[in-house]
Design an enzyme around this catalytic site. Sequence first.
Site, short mmCIF file in Angstrom:
data_model
loop_
_atom_site.label_atom_id
_atom_site.label_comp_id
_atom_site.label_asym_id
_atom_site.label_seq_id
_atom_site.Cartn_x
_atom_site.Cartn_y
_atom_site.Cartn_z
N HIS A 431 28.48 25.41 88.52
CA HIS A 431 28.72 25.32 87.07
C HIS A 431 29.12 26.65 86.46
CE1 HIS A 431 28.85 23.12 83.42
NE2 HIS A 431 27.99 22.18 83.79
N ASP A 435 33.37 23.73 85.14
CA ASP A 435 32.65 22.88 84.20
C ASP A 435 32.73 21.43 84.63
OD1 ASP A 435 31.92 25.03 82.61
OD2 ASP A 435 33.72 24.88 81.35
#
Length: 458
Positions: A431, A435
Site C-alpha cells: 500500500h 493504492d
Amino acid sequence: MTRQIHSTSQTAALSKFLFPAMSPTMTEGGIASWKKNEGESFAPGDVLLEMETDKATMDVEAQDEGVLFKIIVGDGSKAVPVGTLVAIIGEEGDDASAEAIEKLTAEGGDAAPKPEKKEEAPKEEPKKEEKKDDKPAPKKEEPKSQPKGDRAIVFASPVAKRLAQEKGIPLADVKGTGPNGRIIKADIDNFKPSASTSAAAGSTAPAQKASAPSAAYTDVPVSNMRRTIASRLTESKNGAPHYYLTAEINMDRVSKLREVFNSAAKLAEGAGGVKDGVKGGVKLSFNDFIVKASSLALQDVPEVNSGWHGDFVRQYHKADISVAVATPTGLITPIVTDVGAKGLATISAETKALAAKARDGKLKPEEYQGGSFTISNLGMMDVHSFTAIINPPQSCILAIGATEKKLVLDAESEKGFKEVNVMKATLSADHRVVDGAVGARWLKAFKSYLESPLSFML
C-alpha cells in the site's frame, strides 16, 4: 578472483585467497567443497571450489595459474563472510614452509569480525573452576540441598535443562559434575534414575514421561538459502503493508487457444520443424499466458511495475517478471526479462530453461536478482487460491490458483446454464506504492487480457 600479494619478507611470494563476493549484495556464503587438494596445481579456468550462495551453488574458477598450498576453511563451512581468508595460494617454487604459511594465516582476511563471537564468552568458565578448585565440597553439594524449600536454585547449562525437560528428568535428582557443581549435558546423558526416583517421576510428572516418546526428531541445519528466504520474507511481511485483491477469471478461451497452438506445434514437429508459421517442439502452458498477460497489464498500469526504496519509488520501464520456482533447497525466483517484447513461444522456452537451472542450482546472480513483478503459481498442485508474500523491493506479487470447472447462468443455453473453466488470481500489493484503486485497475486489465487472449497474439 583477485590475488592479493603481501610484501612481508618470508611470505612475499605467497598470496591470500579471500572468500569472494559473487554479487554486489552478497555478504556471506558457504563452501560446498574444494575441487583442488592441498599441494595441487591449477590453471586459469580450473574450478577451485564450489560455493553456496543464498540462492544457488556456483563454481569459483582460477584466473591465474598457481598452487593451492593450504586450505584454511574446509568443505561444508556455512555463513563464511566475504573477505575471509579461506586458503593460501602461490606459484611453483614459492616459500611454502609451515612458518611462512602460518605467518600469512595469522594476518587473516578482510572480513569484518562477526558480533556473534561474543557468544563464546561462556567458554571461559573452566578458568573460574581452576581458581575455585581449592574450595571443593561445600558448593558441589549444593544441588543435593536444592529440593529443600520452594526457592531452590538449580545450576545447569541451557543444553542440560533442555535435555532434562525432553527426557522427563528432574534436575534436582541429577548430580552436577561441572564447575561449582553445575549440571552439564554429560550429566543428563549419563543419568540413571533410581527405583524411588522412577516411581516418583511416574506419579508426579506423567506429562513429562508421556512426552518422551514424541521427542524423536531431526535437526536440519539452516542453509544460506533458507536463512535468506526467512530474513527477506519476515522483513517483507512485517515492514510492507500488504493488502489483497482477488478476481475470478474465465479461462475457456485460453484453454482452447492453448490446445490449438500445441496441436499445431505437434503437427509441425512431425512435418520437419515448421508448419503454417508454427514451430515444432513448443508446448505452451497456462503459466505462459499468465506471464504474458501480466506484462501487458503492467504496461497499462505502470504504477504497479514499481519498487519501494525508502526515499523514492522506482518505476520500471520494462516488465522483468520473476517466476517462483520450488527447488529442493527452497524457493527461488528466476527472471524472464522484458516480457512485453517477447512472444509466447519465447516466454515458454526461457521459463522452462530458467526453471531447470534453478532446480540444478546453476542460476547466475543476474538471472534471479532484480525483477519488477513476481508470479507464484500453485495451480498445478490443485490449490484453489492463496495469498503470497511480496518479494521486496517489488511492490506486488500475483498468486495463481488452479483452473476449475464451474456452472454459470447462460440465457442462450437450453438448460439455462453452462460449464466454464475459471481460475482465481490474488494480487498482493504494497500500500506504500500501490493504492487499492490502482491495484484493482491492474487486476481488471489482467483479467481482460486472459479472457481475450487473441488480443496479445495478433
